[in-house]
Design a protein around this motif. Structure first.
Motif, PDB file in Angstrom:
ATOM      1  N   TYR A 141       0.737  -1.371   0.019  1.00  0.00           N
ATOM      2  CA  TYR A 141       0.235   0.108  -0.012  1.00  0.00           C
ATOM      3  C   TYR A 141       0.767   1.260  -0.109  1.00  0.00           C
ATOM      4  CZ  TYR A 141      -3.558  -3.334   1.071  1.00  0.00           C
ATOM      5  OH  TYR A 141      -4.328  -4.473   0.890  1.00  0.00           O
ATOM      6  N   ALA A 142       2.085   1.261  -0.437  1.00  0.00           N
ATOM      7  CA  ALA A 142       3.002   2.106  -0.367  1.00  0.00           C
ATOM      8  C   ALA A 142       2.877   2.988  -1.905  1.00  0.00           C
ATOM      9  CB  ALA A 142       4.597   1.715  -0.069  1.00  0.00           C
ATOM     10  N   LEU A 143       3.395   4.128  -1.773  1.00  0.00           N
ATOM     11  CA  LEU A 143       3.657   5.211  -2.901  1.00  0.00           C
ATOM     12  C   LEU A 143       4.759   5.929  -2.644  1.00  0.00           C
ATOM     13  CD1 LEU A 143       1.358   6.889  -5.336  1.00  0.00           C
ATOM     14  CD2 LEU A 143       2.837   8.105  -4.121  1.00  0.00           C
ATOM     15  N   GLY A 144       5.737   5.908  -3.519  1.00  0.00           N
ATOM     16  CA  GLY A 144       6.832   6.987  -3.166  1.00  0.00           C
ATOM     17  C   GLY A 144       7.401   7.399  -4.396  1.00  0.00           C
ATOM     18  N   PHE A 145       8.523   8.341  -4.359  1.00  0.00           N
ATOM     19  CA  PHE A 145       9.112   8.857  -5.614  1.00  0.00           C
ATOM     20  C   PHE A 145      10.539   9.057  -5.445  1.00  0.00           C
ATOM     21  CE2 PHE A 145       8.103  12.880  -3.198  1.00  0.00           C
ATOM     22  CZ  PHE A 145       9.056  13.422  -3.398  1.00  0.00           C
ATOM     23  N   PHE A 146      11.402   9.009  -6.421  1.00  0.00           N
ATOM     24  CA  PHE A 146      12.818   9.279  -6.369  1.00  0.00           C
ATOM     25  C   PHE A 146      13.422   9.386  -7.888  1.00  0.00           C
ATOM     26  CE2 PHE A 146      11.928   4.911  -4.797  1.00  0.00           C
ATOM     27  CZ  PHE A 146      12.176   4.170  -5.958  1.00  0.00           C
ATOM     28  N   GLY A 147      14.668   9.328  -8.129  1.00  0.00           N
ATOM     29  CA  GLY A 147      15.327   9.370  -9.549  1.00  0.00           C
ATOM     30  C   GLY A 147      15.099   8.047 -10.025  1.00  0.00           C
ATOM     31  N   TYR A 148      15.080   8.482 -11.504  1.00  0.00           N
ATOM     32  CA  TYR A 148      14.786   7.177 -12.574  1.00  0.00           C
ATOM     33  C   TYR A 148      16.000   6.063 -12.365  1.00  0.00           C
ATOM     34  CZ  TYR A 148      14.244   4.536 -16.807  1.00  0.00           C
ATOM     35  OH  TYR A 148      13.945   3.560 -17.739  1.00  0.00           O
ATOM     36  N   ALA A 149      17.197   6.295 -12.108  1.00  0.00           N
ATOM     37  CA  ALA A 149      17.969   5.282 -11.957  1.00  0.00           C
ATOM     38  C   ALA A 149      17.840   4.258 -10.813  1.00  0.00           C
ATOM     39  CB  ALA A 149      19.420   5.970 -11.746  1.00  0.00           C
ATOM     40  N   TYR A 150      17.179   4.848  -9.861  1.00  0.00           N
ATOM     41  CA  TYR A 150      16.771   3.619  -8.662  1.00  0.00           C
ATOM     42  C   TYR A 150      15.730   2.956  -8.968  1.00  0.00           C
ATOM     43  CZ  TYR A 150      20.268   6.160  -5.742  1.00  0.00           C
ATOM     44  OH  TYR A 150      21.758   6.645  -5.369  1.00  0.00           O
ATOM     45  N   TYR A 151      14.941   3.572  -9.560  1.00  0.00           N
ATOM     46  CA  TYR A 151      13.806   2.605 -10.198  1.00  0.00           C
ATOM     47  C   TYR A 151      14.303   1.464 -11.116  1.00  0.00           C
ATOM     48  CZ  TYR A 151      10.446   0.750 -13.558  1.00  0.00           C
ATOM     49  OH  TYR A 151       9.637   0.037 -14.436  1.00  0.00           O
ATOM     50  N   GLU A 152      14.895   1.929 -12.188  1.00  0.00           N
ATOM     51  CA  GLU A 152      15.608   1.248 -13.284  1.00  0.00           C
ATOM     52  C   GLU A 152      16.338   0.206 -12.515  1.00  0.00           C
ATOM     53  OE1 GLU A 152      16.371  -0.039 -17.107  1.00  0.00           O
ATOM     54  OE2 GLU A 152      14.949   1.165 -16.329  1.00  0.00           O
ATOM     55  N   GLU A 153      17.232   0.530 -11.465  1.00  0.00           N
ATOM     56  CA  GLU A 153      17.848  -0.403 -10.835  1.00  0.00           C
ATOM     57  C   GLU A 153      16.915  -1.655 -10.002  1.00  0.00           C
ATOM     58  OE1 GLU A 153      21.255  -2.759  -9.493  1.00  0.00           O
ATOM     59  OE2 GLU A 153      21.142  -1.037 -11.234  1.00  0.00           O
ATOM     60  N   LYS A 190       7.041  -0.988  -9.174  1.00  0.00           N
ATOM     61  CA  LYS A 190       5.955  -0.623 -10.342  1.00  0.00           C
ATOM     62  C   LYS A 190       6.113   0.810 -10.515  1.00  0.00           C
ATOM     63  CE  LYS A 190       1.256  -0.770 -11.687  1.00  0.00           C
ATOM     64  NZ  LYS A 190      -0.058  -1.365 -11.101  1.00  0.00           N
ATOM     65  N   ALA A 191       6.407   1.285 -11.927  1.00  0.00           N
ATOM     66  CA  ALA A 191       6.604   2.649 -11.997  1.00  0.00           C
ATOM     67  C   ALA A 191       5.123   2.863 -12.600  1.00  0.00           C
ATOM     68  CB  ALA A 191       7.328   2.915 -13.064  1.00  0.00           C
ATOM     69  N   VAL A 192       4.474   4.102 -12.318  1.00  0.00           N
ATOM     70  CA  VAL A 192       3.045   4.550 -12.492  1.00  0.00           C
ATOM     71  C   VAL A 192       3.221   5.949 -13.409  1.00  0.00           C
ATOM     72  CG1 VAL A 192       0.984   5.435 -11.402  1.00  0.00           C
ATOM     73  CG2 VAL A 192       2.587   4.135 -10.044  1.00  0.00           C
ATOM     74  N   PRO A 195       7.917   7.092 -17.289  1.00  0.00           N
ATOM     75  CA  PRO A 195       9.450   7.744 -17.487  1.00  0.00           C
ATOM     76  C   PRO A 195      10.295   6.507 -18.300  1.00  0.00           C
ATOM     77  CG  PRO A 195       8.909   6.894 -15.240  1.00  0.00           C
ATOM     78  CD  PRO A 195       7.884   6.826 -16.073  1.00  0.00           C
ATOM     79  N   THR A 196      10.871   6.958 -19.206  1.00  0.00           N
ATOM     80  CA  THR A 196      11.830   5.961 -19.974  1.00  0.00           C
ATOM     81  C   THR A 196      12.955   6.771 -20.626  1.00  0.00           C
ATOM     82  OG1 THR A 196      10.840   6.211 -22.080  1.00  0.00           O
ATOM     83  CG2 THR A 196      10.060   4.368 -20.775  1.00  0.00           C
ATOM     84  N   LEU A 197      14.018   6.323 -21.092  1.00  0.00           N
ATOM     85  CA  LEU A 197      15.133   6.961 -21.455  1.00  0.00           C
ATOM     86  C   LEU A 197      14.615   7.793 -22.628  1.00  0.00           C
ATOM     87  CD1 LEU A 197      17.973   4.310 -21.964  1.00  0.00           C
ATOM     88  CD2 LEU A 197      17.544   5.887 -20.095  1.00  0.00           C
ATOM     89  N   GLU A 198      13.729   7.198 -23.429  1.00  0.00           N
ATOM     90  CA  GLU A 198      13.155   8.106 -24.751  1.00  0.00           C
ATOM     91  C   GLU A 198      12.119   9.156 -24.152  1.00  0.00           C
ATOM     92  OE1 GLU A 198      13.202   4.602 -24.190  1.00  0.00           O
ATOM     93  OE2 GLU A 198      14.920   4.341 -25.615  1.00  0.00           O
ATOM     94  N   THR A 199      11.309   8.897 -23.144  1.00  0.00           N
ATOM     95  CA  THR A 199      10.204  10.024 -22.931  1.00  0.00           C
ATOM     96  C   THR A 199      10.858  10.974 -22.147  1.00  0.00           C
ATOM     97  OG1 THR A 199       9.544   8.926 -20.871  1.00  0.00           O
ATOM     98  CG2 THR A 199       8.442   8.330 -22.923  1.00  0.00           C
TER      99      THR A 199
END
Length: 339
Positions: A220-232, A238-240, A256-260
């Protein structure tokens, strides 16, 4: 991709070899001459600041240590705000920053006789994440993020179904960077509309790995941080996709992707990442070598650790800007010595 945590380990890659002159030409040196020059360098370089920029800087530092083994490069993590405080007091040579320096920080640096140069090194996309078992939050709007994170939401917006009625009647658990973080500053300005303005009842940390652990262990969590930490850590997060409903192009929710991030469609949560180099540091040959090495290797290493490289011409612009800055620092020092 390289793997990283608070201390990067087992980094591999090809280092770009630079000439050993105090002030490098815009193109720099290469080959065995550059290796020999770097091997003769000594000294130390102190770096601190953003946890978001940390993976890039530590990757660069690891490669530089191979080329200049007698230069001690130390990279700490105290958040952009914490790093800027140290930088403006002259305690460190370079600060990692996930936002631009603010007016108070600039004034403090000026008061302490420290000038600096700002060098963009990569792009990032702030990533909104939930637990993989979350099967309801398949997209979210900027307005909904504001409803969750604005100061008035504290002790008021506490359950998922308060965001959308069809979402579960379960308590929402929030994770985000601490108030010293440039990521926090950028997110609050982009989402809430005012930098450094948010609810305070969330789990905060300057270490993004703590946030990853929190969200990845809580359905039931929601958070945010830089893309690299998600990618890793995308195997356990799960990215929203985020929908900027004010976007006149009407593109809907964007992941968020490298392209977008690179093409600007993941706006307004895309941003540049920076290093700042002080005038006192730029007078030292090991720092000049390191910064040029950084800008030569940032395109490859930023993408290896999950960020997005700048266009090639931007890196050359930054090298030219740093060259001019370092030249000015040394000309001032030479003039002072003649007086």
């Amino acid at each position: 991709m390289r793997t990283f945590s608070v201390n990067l380990k087992n980094l591999k890659g090809a280092g770009f070899l630079l000439s050993g002159a105090l002030l490098l030409s815009a193109c720099g040196g290469s080959g065995s001459e550059g290796a020999a020059a770097n091997e003769n360098l000594t000294g130390s370089i102190q770096i601190d600041g953003s946890s978001t920029v940390y993976p890039i800087t530590e990757a660069v530092a690891e490669e530089f240590r191979r080329e200049a083994p007698d230069v001690k490069v130390t990279v700490g993590v105290s958040g952009s705000g914490g790093g800027m405080k140290k930088f403006s007091r002259g305690e460190i040579d370079i600060v990692n920053a996930s936002r631009s320096i603010n007016a108070d920080e600039a004034a403090a640096a000026e008061q302490n006789g420290i000038s600096y140069v700002e060098l963009p090194v990569a792009y990032d996309g702030l990533t909104v994440v939930v637990h993989p078992e979350n099967d309801w939050a398949n997209d979210i709007t900027l307005a909904e993020l504001k409803k969750i994170w604005e100061p008035g939401a504290q002790n008021t917006i506490t359950r998922w179904n308060q965001i959308r009625p069809e979402w579960p009647d379960q308590e929402i658990h929030l994770y985000g960077p601490g108030v010293e973080s440039g990521t926090y500053d950028y997110f609050t300005e982009a989402v809430v509309g005012k930098s450094h303005s948010s609810r305070g009842d969330y789990t905060a940390s300057e270490d993004d790995n703590v946030l990853v652990q929190g969200v990845s262990s809580d359905p039931y969590a929601l958070g945010f941080f830089g893309y690299a930490y998600y990618e890793e850590n995308k195997n356990k997060l799960k990215a929203v996709p985020v929908d900027d409903q004010n976007d006149s192009n009407g593109q809907g929710a964007i992941l968020p992707t490298l392209e977008t991030v690179k093409d600007g469609s993941y706006a307004p949560l895309s941003r540049p990442l920076f290093i700042y180099v002080s005038s006192k540091a730029a007078a030292r040959p090991e720092v000049v070598e390191f910064v040029n090495f950084y800008l030569d290797n940032a395109p490859e290493l930023s993408e290896e650790v999950g960020y997005i490289q700048l266009p090639a011409e931007r890196y050359q612009e930054q090298k030219d800007k740093f060259q001019e800055f370092a030249n000015g620092v040394n000309q001032q020092a030479a003039g002072a010595n003649q007086q």
